[in-house]
Design an enzyme around this catalytic site. Structure first.
Site, PDB file in Angstrom:
ATOM      1  N   TRP A   1     -11.470  -8.440  -4.183  1.00  0.00           N
ATOM      2  CA  TRP A   1     -10.530  -9.409  -3.859  1.00  0.00           C
ATOM      3  C   TRP A   1      -9.108  -9.717  -4.927  1.00  0.00           C
ATOM      4  O   TRP A   1      -8.663 -10.343  -5.030  1.00  0.00           O
ATOM      5  CB  TRP A   1     -11.457 -10.974  -4.308  1.00  0.00           C
ATOM      6  N   LYS A   2      -9.257  -8.734  -6.050  1.00  0.00           N
ATOM      7  CA  LYS A   2      -8.516  -8.841  -7.052  1.00  0.00           C
ATOM      8  C   LYS A   2      -8.422 -10.365  -7.467  1.00  0.00           C
ATOM      9  O   LYS A   2      -9.251 -10.811  -7.677  1.00  0.00           O
ATOM     10  CB  LYS A   2      -6.982  -8.228  -6.530  1.00  0.00           C
TER      11      LYS A   2
ATOM     12  N   HIS B   1      -9.879   1.550 -10.598  1.00  0.00           N
ATOM     13  CA  HIS B   1      -8.812   1.312  -9.586  1.00  0.00           C
ATOM     14  C   HIS B   1      -7.615   1.544 -10.246  1.00  0.00           C
ATOM     15  O   HIS B   1      -7.274   1.545 -11.133  1.00  0.00           O
ATOM     16  CB  HIS B   1      -8.917  -0.192  -9.620  1.00  0.00           C
TER      17      HIS B   1
ATOM     18  N   GLU C   1      -4.862   0.198  -9.974  1.00  0.00           N
ATOM     19  CA  GLU C   1      -4.217  -1.158 -10.805  1.00  0.00           C
ATOM     20  C   GLU C   1      -4.466  -1.149 -12.291  1.00  0.00           C
ATOM     21  O   GLU C   1      -4.018  -1.552 -13.217  1.00  0.00           O
ATOM     22  CB  GLU C   1      -4.437  -2.463 -10.058  1.00  0.00           C
TER      23      GLU C   1
ATOM     24  N   GLU D   1      -8.278   6.091  -2.948  1.00  0.00           N
ATOM     25  CA  GLU D   1      -7.365   5.193  -2.615  1.00  0.00           C
ATOM     26  C   GLU D   1      -5.990   5.989  -3.074  1.00  0.00           C
ATOM     27  O   GLU D   1      -5.592   5.948  -4.215  1.00  0.00           O
ATOM     28  CB  GLU D   1      -7.515   4.072  -3.439  1.00  0.00           C
TER      29      GLU D   1
ATOM     30  N   GLY E   1      -1.941  -1.716  -0.822  1.00  0.00           N
ATOM     31  CA  GLY E   1      -1.184  -3.066  -0.767  1.00  0.00           C
ATOM     32  C   GLY E   1       0.417  -2.974  -0.147  1.00  0.00           C
ATOM     33  O   GLY E   1       1.339  -3.816  -0.309  1.00  0.00           O
TER      34      GLY E   1
ATOM     35  N   SER F   1      -4.425  -0.192   2.483  1.00  0.00           N
ATOM     36  CA  SER F   1      -3.953  -0.981   3.781  1.00  0.00           C
ATOM     37  C   SER F   1      -4.831  -0.718   4.866  1.00  0.00           C
ATOM     38  O   SER F   1      -4.537  -0.595   6.073  1.00  0.00           O
ATOM     39  CB  SER F   1      -2.423  -0.269   4.000  1.00  0.00           C
TER      40      SER F   1
ATOM     41  N   GLY G   1      -8.393  -4.335   0.207  1.00  0.00           N
ATOM     42  CA  GLY G   1      -7.804  -5.429  -0.627  1.00  0.00           C
ATOM     43  C   GLY G   1      -7.362  -6.633   0.107  1.00  0.00           C
ATOM     44  O   GLY G   1      -8.192  -7.462   0.396  1.00  0.00           O
ATOM     45  N   GLY G   2      -6.125  -6.510   0.630  1.00  0.00           N
ATOM     46  CA  GLY G   2      -5.485  -7.359   1.317  1.00  0.00           C
ATOM     47  C   GLY G   2      -6.328  -8.226   2.474  1.00  0.00           C
ATOM     48  O   GLY G   2      -6.416  -9.358   2.611  1.00  0.00           O
TER      49      GLY G   2
END
Ligand code: PEP
Length: 250
Positions: free
Chosen positions: A10-11, A95, A97, A167, A173, A213, A234-235
């Site tokens: 969910w970030k 991750h 990020e 990833e 994203g 994605s 993710g999204g």
């Protein structure tokens, strides 16, 4: 046979009320399957409530990060035992990020991996190359370094059960998904590396997810590849219908 696992990261999205609503929607829409496990990774503030809401379901609960230390003067940090105390079973580590925005190194990720395993949390260990690394022909070296350093000093029995997530950073994203062939090539490379570092048995039993994605429309083809055992999403996990559709298509 390896279990397919679809995890939703969910970030930094959803406050407590929004998290409760999304979990309830997922519970309502998801037809649980033996062959595909679903995991959600809400933010820290929603984990306790999420664990209560998920009780009695087969949906796993993951954190998005944790500290490598047990307790003490680490302002803003959350320990493995704290995650366990609210019912977490998994934790996303490494991750991209966390690596790029928060400067996490392979050494730090390795310390977190060891702490998670020692605390009976299952790591979702993320690795992946940037576009520049791919285009300069460095992709496999980068992946190998992340795997070797991230898993340094971790025994085969301790690693067993860990989920690996490939990833590619350029696909996260961005809407630019790796082709099934591109992803399969790297997944096979990672599995082979695990075989070289540990054993054929460990390599064959390790779930390696693809992330970057993933959407309902591309999930089936990606997850249909021989060495792709699910997805880290993710999204598309922020809406119950698309997250559930990915699981259905897996
Ligand atoms: C991710 O953040 O792990 C991810 C794969 O994001 P997205 O699905 O949005 O590319």
């Amino acid at each position: 046979m390896r279990q397919k696992i679809v995890a939703g990261n969910w970030k930094m999205n959803n406050d407590l009320n929004e998290s409760v609503a999304l979990i309830n929607q997922i519970k309502e829409a998801l037809v649980e399957r033996e062959d595909v496990k679903a995991i959600i990774a809400p933010t820290f503030i929603a984990l306790d409530k999420a664990s209560q809401l998920l009780s009695g379901t087969n949906i796993g609960l993951s954190a998005q990060n944790m500290c490598s230390e047990d307790s003490g003067a680490f302002t803003g940090a959350i320990s493995a035992n704290m995650l366990k105390s609210v019912g977490c079973e998994y934790v996303i580590l490494g991750h991209s990020e966390r690596r790029t925005i928060f400067g996490e190194t392979d050494k730090l990720i390795n310390a977190k991996m060891k702490k998670a395993i020692a605390s009976n949390l299952t790591p979702i260990f993320c690795i992946g190359e940037t576009l520049e690394e791919r285009e300069s022909g460095e992709m496999k070296n980068v992946i190998e370094k992340q795997v070797r350093e991230g898993l340094d000093g971790i025994s085969e029995s301790d690693l067993s059960g860990t989920i690996v997530a490939y990833e590619p950073v350029w696909a996260i994203g961005t809407g630019k998904v790796a082709t099934p062939d591109q992803a399969q090539e790297v997944h096979a490379f990672i599995r082979n590396l695990l075989k070289e570092m540990y054993s054929e048995e460990l390599a064959e039993n390790t779930t390696i997810q693809y992330g970057g994605s993933v959407k309902p429309e591309n999930a089936a083809e990606l997850i249909g590849q021989k060495d792709i055992d699910g997805a880290l999403v993710g999204g598309a996990c922020l809406k119950a219908d698309s997250f559930v559709a990915i699981i259905k298509n897996a």
